[in-house]
Design a protein around this motif. Structure first.
Motif, PDB file in Angstrom:
ATOM      1  N   ILE A   1       0.835  -1.208   0.000  1.00  0.00           N
ATOM      2  CA  ILE A   1       0.000   0.000   0.000  1.00  0.00           C
ATOM      3  C   ILE A   1       0.867   1.253   0.000  1.00  0.00           C
ATOM      4  O   ILE A   1       0.517   2.260  -0.628  1.00  0.00           O
ATOM      5  CB  ILE A   1      -0.971  -0.012   1.196  1.00  0.00           C
ATOM      6  N   PHE A   2       2.015   1.207   0.674  1.00  0.00           N
ATOM      7  CA  PHE A   2       2.945   2.337   0.601  1.00  0.00           C
ATOM      8  C   PHE A   2       3.392   2.571  -0.847  1.00  0.00           C
ATOM      9  O   PHE A   2       3.556   3.712  -1.281  1.00  0.00           O
ATOM     10  CB  PHE A   2       4.164   2.098   1.501  1.00  0.00           C
ATOM     11  N   VAL A   3       3.594   1.474  -1.585  1.00  0.00           N
ATOM     12  CA  VAL A   3       3.953   1.594  -3.002  1.00  0.00           C
ATOM     13  C   VAL A   3       2.807   2.246  -3.771  1.00  0.00           C
ATOM     14  O   VAL A   3       3.031   3.135  -4.606  1.00  0.00           O
ATOM     15  CB  VAL A   3       4.288   0.208  -3.600  1.00  0.00           C
ATOM     16  N   ALA A   4       1.568   1.807  -3.505  1.00  0.00           N
ATOM     17  CA  ALA A   4       0.404   2.381  -4.192  1.00  0.00           C
ATOM     18  C   ALA A   4       0.271   3.869  -3.894  1.00  0.00           C
ATOM     19  O   ALA A   4      -0.021   4.675  -4.792  1.00  0.00           O
ATOM     20  CB  ALA A   4      -0.861   1.631  -3.768  1.00  0.00           C
ATOM     21  N   LEU A   5       0.482   4.264  -2.636  1.00  0.00           N
ATOM     22  CA  LEU A   5       0.404   5.677  -2.274  1.00  0.00           C
ATOM     23  C   LEU A   5       1.528   6.477  -2.929  1.00  0.00           C
ATOM     24  O   LEU A   5       1.329   7.630  -3.334  1.00  0.00           O
ATOM     25  CB  LEU A   5       0.457   5.826  -0.752  1.00  0.00           C
ATOM     26  N   ALA A   6       2.722   5.870  -3.023  1.00  0.00           N
ATOM     27  CA  ALA A   6       3.834   6.536  -3.701  1.00  0.00           C
ATOM     28  C   ALA A   6       3.508   6.726  -5.186  1.00  0.00           C
ATOM     29  O   ALA A   6       3.811   7.779  -5.768  1.00  0.00           O
ATOM     30  CB  ALA A   6       5.114   5.720  -3.540  1.00  0.00           C
ATOM     31  N   LEU A   7       2.861   5.723  -5.791  1.00  0.00           N
ATOM     32  CA  LEU A   7       2.443   5.838  -7.189  1.00  0.00           C
ATOM     33  C   LEU A   7       1.423   6.967  -7.356  1.00  0.00           C
ATOM     34  O   LEU A   7       1.518   7.775  -8.295  1.00  0.00           O
ATOM     35  CB  LEU A   7       1.846   4.518  -7.662  1.00  0.00           C
ATOM     36  N   ASP A   8       0.467   7.037  -6.442  1.00  0.00           N
ATOM     37  CA  ASP A   8      -0.548   8.091  -6.499  1.00  0.00           C
ATOM     38  C   ASP A   8       0.091   9.469  -6.393  1.00  0.00           C
ATOM     39  O   ASP A   8      -0.243  10.377  -7.164  1.00  0.00           O
ATOM     40  CB  ASP A   8      -1.569   7.888  -5.379  1.00  0.00           C
ATOM     41  N   ARG A   9       1.025   9.643  -5.450  1.00  0.00           N
ATOM     42  CA  ARG A   9       1.695  10.939  -5.293  1.00  0.00           C
ATOM     43  C   ARG A   9       2.559  11.253  -6.518  1.00  0.00           C
ATOM     44  O   ARG A   9       2.638  12.410  -6.944  1.00  0.00           O
ATOM     45  CB  ARG A   9       2.567  10.935  -4.030  1.00  0.00           C
TER      46      ARG A   9
ATOM     47  N   ALA B   1      -3.879  -7.055  -6.301  1.00  0.00           N
ATOM     48  CA  ALA B   1      -2.494  -7.530  -6.373  1.00  0.00           C
ATOM     49  C   ALA B   1      -1.817  -7.462  -5.005  1.00  0.00           C
ATOM     50  O   ALA B   1      -1.120  -8.398  -4.600  1.00  0.00           O
ATOM     51  CB  ALA B   1      -1.715  -6.690  -7.392  1.00  0.00           C
ATOM     52  N   VAL B   2      -2.037  -6.364  -4.279  1.00  0.00           N
ATOM     53  CA  VAL B   2      -1.467  -6.214  -2.931  1.00  0.00           C
ATOM     54  C   VAL B   2      -2.012  -7.287  -1.997  1.00  0.00           C
ATOM     55  O   VAL B   2      -1.262  -7.910  -1.229  1.00  0.00           O
ATOM     56  CB  VAL B   2      -1.778  -4.800  -2.380  1.00  0.00           C
ATOM     57  N   LEU B   3      -3.314  -7.533  -2.072  1.00  0.00           N
ATOM     58  CA  LEU B   3      -3.955  -8.533  -1.218  1.00  0.00           C
ATOM     59  C   LEU B   3      -3.441  -9.936  -1.520  1.00  0.00           C
ATOM     60  O   LEU B   3      -3.031 -10.672  -0.611  1.00  0.00           O
ATOM     61  CB  LEU B   3      -5.466  -8.481  -1.404  1.00  0.00           C
ATOM     62  N   LEU B   4      -3.432 -10.316  -2.803  1.00  0.00           N
ATOM     63  CA  LEU B   4      -3.018 -11.670  -3.180  1.00  0.00           C
ATOM     64  C   LEU B   4      -1.543 -11.907  -2.882  1.00  0.00           C
ATOM     65  O   LEU B   4      -1.163 -13.004  -2.462  1.00  0.00           O
ATOM     66  CB  LEU B   4      -3.309 -11.915  -4.669  1.00  0.00           C
TER      67      LEU B   4
ATOM     68  N   LEU C   1      11.510 -10.549  -2.368  1.00  0.00           N
ATOM     69  CA  LEU C   1      10.387 -10.342  -3.289  1.00  0.00           C
ATOM     70  C   LEU C   1       9.469  -9.197  -2.867  1.00  0.00           C
ATOM     71  O   LEU C   1       8.758  -8.635  -3.706  1.00  0.00           O
ATOM     72  CB  LEU C   1       9.568 -11.630  -3.410  1.00  0.00           C
ATOM     73  N   VAL C   2       9.456  -8.878  -1.572  1.00  0.00           N
ATOM     74  CA  VAL C   2       8.560  -7.825  -1.079  1.00  0.00           C
ATOM     75  C   VAL C   2       9.324  -6.517  -0.861  1.00  0.00           C
ATOM     76  O   VAL C   2       9.065  -5.508  -1.529  1.00  0.00           O
ATOM     77  CB  VAL C   2       7.852  -8.253   0.229  1.00  0.00           C
ATOM     78  N   THR C   3      10.263  -6.534   0.059  1.00  0.00           N
ATOM     79  CA  THR C   3      10.935  -5.283   0.440  1.00  0.00           C
ATOM     80  C   THR C   3      11.790  -4.727  -0.685  1.00  0.00           C
ATOM     81  O   THR C   3      11.794  -3.507  -0.918  1.00  0.00           O
ATOM     82  CB  THR C   3      11.791  -5.514   1.695  1.00  0.00           C
ATOM     83  N   GLY C   4      12.518  -5.590  -1.378  1.00  0.00           N
ATOM     84  CA  GLY C   4      13.407  -5.126  -2.449  1.00  0.00           C
ATOM     85  C   GLY C   4      12.681  -4.304  -3.503  1.00  0.00           C
ATOM     86  O   GLY C   4      12.986  -3.114  -3.695  1.00  0.00           O
TER      87      GLY C   4
ATOM     88  N   VAL D   1      10.791  -1.038  -1.869  1.00  0.00           N
ATOM     89  CA  VAL D   1      11.683   0.070  -1.493  1.00  0.00           C
ATOM     90  C   VAL D   1      12.270   0.719  -2.740  1.00  0.00           C
ATOM     91  O   VAL D   1      12.395   1.957  -2.815  1.00  0.00           O
ATOM     92  CB  VAL D   1      12.794  -0.431  -0.542  1.00  0.00           C
ATOM     93  N   SER D   2      12.603  -0.096  -3.742  1.00  0.00           N
ATOM     94  CA  SER D   2      13.162   0.448  -4.988  1.00  0.00           C
ATOM     95  C   SER D   2      12.161   1.364  -5.681  1.00  0.00           C
ATOM     96  O   SER D   2      12.515   2.470  -6.122  1.00  0.00           O
ATOM     97  CB  SER D   2      13.565  -0.693  -5.932  1.00  0.00           C
ATOM     98  N   PHE D   3      10.888   0.935  -5.761  1.00  0.00           N
ATOM     99  CA  PHE D   3       9.884   1.753  -6.441  1.00  0.00           C
ATOM    100  C   PHE D   3       9.585   3.026  -5.651  1.00  0.00           C
ATOM    101  O   PHE D   3       9.441   4.099  -6.234  1.00  0.00           O
ATOM    102  CB  PHE D   3       8.592   0.958  -6.644  1.00  0.00           C
ATOM    103  N   ILE D   4       9.495   2.897  -4.314  1.00  0.00           N
ATOM    104  CA  ILE D   4       9.231   4.080  -3.491  1.00  0.00           C
ATOM    105  C   ILE D   4      10.371   5.088  -3.632  1.00  0.00           C
ATOM    106  O   ILE D   4      10.149   6.298  -3.757  1.00  0.00           O
ATOM    107  CB  ILE D   4       9.031   3.676  -2.017  1.00  0.00           C
TER     108      ILE D   4
END
Length: 315
Positions: A117-125, A150-153, A208-211, A214-217
């Protein structure tokens, strides 16, 4: 059941959570800020959900993401705090094996969701600041729904092996977990077996998650900062920079303690246990308290709705 470290048994039906080892004498005092953080988290996140539900104008991508974050924060804090406070207040340390596995799964699953969700919010901003004219066409309701799915699954499926792997190990040395909650590695370390599969899978999940997250954010906020410094007026730059800066502080408050806890379990054997346990609680307690304030109450539209709500009550 004995809570001695030397008890000999096979596959216990329950485990003993020590709380914060070495600080048992001040558990009651530690519980005060923990309880306050939980109360703020519950009140703040329920407020965000209520306001977004009531206000039609807030039915937009950013606020949908905020609602997802609020639900995730409520689950994360509620999965840990009530049991933690029962340890601090009533010395109720025993937890059933199945309940321990359930708590383990919910904590790690929703931690992965929070990261997404942090990634999604970063995308929105990123879209709102770097390409504002196309924001409504890029982040449509259909795209938001796909991101949410996608985040849920990812969280549900990627973390599903954790409890199944933990259940298959034999536990024959001790049933005492030196922690405030059932953390995956803290639990499987008690097994009298080769737990390399659990350890390697935990590393894979981090990779698979943090890497990627964090890179996208990092990429998103780098582009956002570049866009901020090209804004025409100083006041606009300072205001936008302050908002994004506070977002980054909350994100760091989530990732730094989480990564510290994960790496300490594997490599930080010289780190004092009480410091490790306190730090491991921070990424489950601090972000759920700060997120509704930083992402929600500081948002102009939610501020206006809150003020309108309270002034209506007062008249």
């Amino acid at each position: 059941m004995s809570d001695s470290n030397t008890t000999i048994f096979t596959n216990p039906s329950s485990f003993i959570l020590l709380g914060i080892p070495g600080l048992e004498g001040v558990h009651v005092w530690i519980s005060i800020p923990f309880c306050a953080m939980y109360a703020i988290a519950v009140l703040g996140n329920f407020t965000i959900l209520l306001i977004v539900r009531m206000e039609q104008s807030l039915h937009a991508p950013m606020y949908y993401f905020l609602c997802m974050l609020a639900v995730t924060d409520l689950v994360l804090s509620t999965a840990t705090l009530p049991k933690m406070l029962s340890i601090f207040w009533f010395n109720s340390r025993e937890i059933e094996f199945s309940a321990c596995l359930t708590q383990l799964y919910f904590i790690h699953c929703f931690t992965a969701m929070e990261s997404g969700i942090f990634v999604a919010l970063a995308l929105d901003r990123y879209v709102a600041i770097c390409d504002p004219l196309r924001h409504s066409t890029i982040l449509t309701n259909a795209i938001v729904a796909k991101i949410a799915l996608a985040v849920l699954l990812r969280g549900v499926l990627l973390l599903l092996p954790y409890p199944f792997l933990a259940r298959r190990w034999p536990y024959c040395r001790t049933n005492v977990i030196a922690h405030t909650y059932c953390e995956n590695i803290a639990l499987v370390k008690l097994a009298c077996a080769d737990i390399r599969i659990s350890s390697y899978y935990g590393l894979l999940v981090i990779f698979l998650v943090t890497g990627p997250d964090v890179s996208f954010i990092t990429f998103s906020y780098t582009q956002i900062l570049r866009a901020i410094f090209s804004l025409p007026t100083k006041d606009t730059r300072l205001k936008t920079f302050g908002t994004c800066g506070s977002h980054l502080c909350v994100i760091l408050a989530f990732y730094i303690p989480a990564l510290f806890s994960f790496l300490t379990h594997r490599f930080g054997h010289s780190v004092p246990l009480h410091f490790h346990v306190i730090t491991a609680n921070m990424y489950l307690l601090v972000p759920p308290m700060l997120n509704p304030i930083i992402y929600g109450v500081r948002t102009k539209q939610i501020q206006e709705r809150l003020i309108h709500f309270f002034t209506d009550k007062g008249t």
